[in-house]
Design a protein around this motif. Structure first.
Motif, PDB file in Angstrom:
ATOM      1  N   ASP A   1     -71.321-110.669   0.503  1.00 48.29           N
ATOM      2  CA  ASP A   1     -70.148-110.043  -0.141  1.00 48.29           C
ATOM      3  C   ASP A   1     -68.995-109.906   0.853  1.00 48.29           C
ATOM      4  N   TYR A   2     -69.294-109.487   2.081  1.00 44.38           N
ATOM      5  CA  TYR A   2     -68.268-109.368   3.120  1.00 44.38           C
ATOM      6  C   TYR A   2     -67.626-110.734   3.374  1.00 44.38           C
TER       7      TYR A   2
ATOM      8  N   ASN B   1     -65.245-111.733   0.676  1.00 39.62           N
ATOM      9  CA  ASN B   1     -63.985-110.988   0.683  1.00 39.62           C
ATOM     10  C   ASN B   1     -63.091-111.303   1.878  1.00 39.62           C
ATOM     11  N   ARG B   2     -63.677-111.765   2.999  1.00 38.48           N
ATOM     12  CA  ARG B   2     -62.891-111.900   4.228  1.00 38.48           C
ATOM     13  C   ARG B   2     -62.944-113.257   4.906  1.00 38.48           C
TER      14      ARG B   2
END
Length: 184
Positions: free
Chosen positions: A162-163, A166-167
């Motif tokens: 997920d990180y 998002n990034r």
């Protein structure tokens, strides 16, 4: 005095595997030039005299992968900080094997199992350069930082993904990095 080589020698490989850190440099025709320090115990390998790879961990950006995806050129620089001065650059073309893909899994056992793994960066080496490094200071390694591992170890593999989603999907210049959103 610089020397150039077309393949890594056994002496070069011993030097590379002894280094606790190295730097990657990448760029595209437009946008920023990226220079990244890489460290960690056991996270880089020479697979044969013209193939180098390292385990790339999840971080705040993913510039190296974006540049490799869009341009391919990469330089790896090793620098001895010990009494025996030496700088070594590996010039070549990079490719990225994203975590949980067949190519990644084929090579994953070369490295420590890290929750924060993101991809393996491969460098097909076309030239090696060594130079003296006489102006580089001598420094002593007191240890590897464990901050990134501690951050990752507090998260599940799903939270790491997920990180990354998002990034790490696009570079600071808006280039796709090669990571994709998992199928729903």
């Amino acid at each position: 005095m610089s020397e150039f080589f077309s393949t890594l020698t056994d002496e070069h490989i011993t030097f590379i595997h002894a280094q606790p850190m190295f730097f990657t440099a990448t760029a595209c025709a437009e946008g920023r030039i990226n220079l990244s320090p890489k460290g960690g115990d056991g996270l880089h390998r020479v697979l044969h005299p013209n193939l180098f790879c390292y385990l790339d961990l999840t971080g705040s950006g993913n510039e190296t992968a974006a540049h490799i995806t869009h341009d391919g050129r990469i330089t790896i620089m090793f620098n001895s900080f010990t009494r025996n001065a030496l700088i070594m650059r590996l010039y070549g073309r990079g490719r990225v094997a994203v975590a949980d893909t067949p190519e990644f899994e084929e090579h994953a056992d070369l490295f420590p199992d890290k929750v924060g793994r993101r991809q393996i960066i491969f460098v097909d080496i076309d030239q090696i350069q060594t130079s003296c490094g006489y102006a580089v200071p001598q420094m002593e390694l007191t240890g590897h930082r464990d901050t990134l591992d501690r951050w990752a170890d507090k998260r599940s593999r799903e939270e790491i993904i997920d990180y990354q989603q998002n990034r790490n999907l696009v570079s600071i210049d808006g280039l796709e990095t090669g990571l994709t959103k998992p199928a729903s």
